[in-house]
Design a protein around this motif. Sequence first.
Motif, PDB file in Angstrom:
ATOM      1  N   LYS A  75      96.660  55.194  59.301  1.00  0.00           N
ATOM      2  CA  LYS A  75      96.965  56.617  59.167  1.00  0.00           C
ATOM      3  C   LYS A  75      98.117  56.999  60.097  1.00  0.00           C
ATOM      4  CE  LYS A  75      94.728  61.132  59.199  1.00  0.00           C
ATOM      5  NZ  LYS A  75      93.470  61.847  59.415  1.00  0.00           N
ATOM      6  N   TYR A  76      98.074  56.512  61.340  1.00  0.00           N
ATOM      7  CA  TYR A  76      99.136  56.792  62.307  1.00  0.00           C
ATOM      8  C   TYR A  76     100.478  56.246  61.814  1.00  0.00           C
ATOM      9  CZ  TYR A  76     102.336  55.969  66.083  1.00  0.00           C
ATOM     10  OH  TYR A  76     103.489  55.916  66.823  1.00  0.00           O
ATOM     11  N   TRP A  79     101.985  58.221  59.070  1.00  0.00           N
ATOM     12  CA  TRP A  79     102.471  59.498  59.590  1.00  0.00           C
ATOM     13  C   TRP A  79     103.784  59.338  60.366  1.00  0.00           C
ATOM     14  CZ3 TRP A  79     102.970  60.885  64.793  1.00  0.00           C
ATOM     15  CH2 TRP A  79     103.308  62.238  65.017  1.00  0.00           C
ATOM     16  N   LYS A  83     108.734  60.577  60.789  1.00  0.00           N
ATOM     17  CA  LYS A  83     109.055  61.513  61.874  1.00  0.00           C
ATOM     18  C   LYS A  83     110.278  61.067  62.661  1.00  0.00           C
ATOM     19  CE  LYS A  83     105.340  63.812  60.979  1.00  0.00           C
ATOM     20  NZ  LYS A  83     105.437  64.350  59.673  1.00  0.00           N
TER      21      LYS A  83
END
Length: 96
Positions: A75-76, A79, A83
């Motif tokens: 999940k990290y 994400w 970014k």
Amino acid sequence: MARKQAEQVCELCGREVLNLSRHHLVPREEGGRYGATAELCQPCHSTLHLTFSNRELAQIYNSIPALQQAEPLQKYLKWVRGKRIEKIANRRGKRR
């Protein structure tokens, strides 16, 4: 004229960032002082140490492929790849 700092690539998330830090794939406290290292962005480096104990890093997640496939990081990684962040606050997670 100010020179633009060259961007470098984090070995874990693959993002281009300005600064990398050296991560001992087997933590120094677990005997990895002179062992293999990886160059990681600060968010990835902090997240590894908040997610896993030094013993888990030494015994299970002691390579970049193992870290990239680690279920707790999926999940990290999904994400962070989108970014443009260079730093994240030093978050306090639950320690094992």
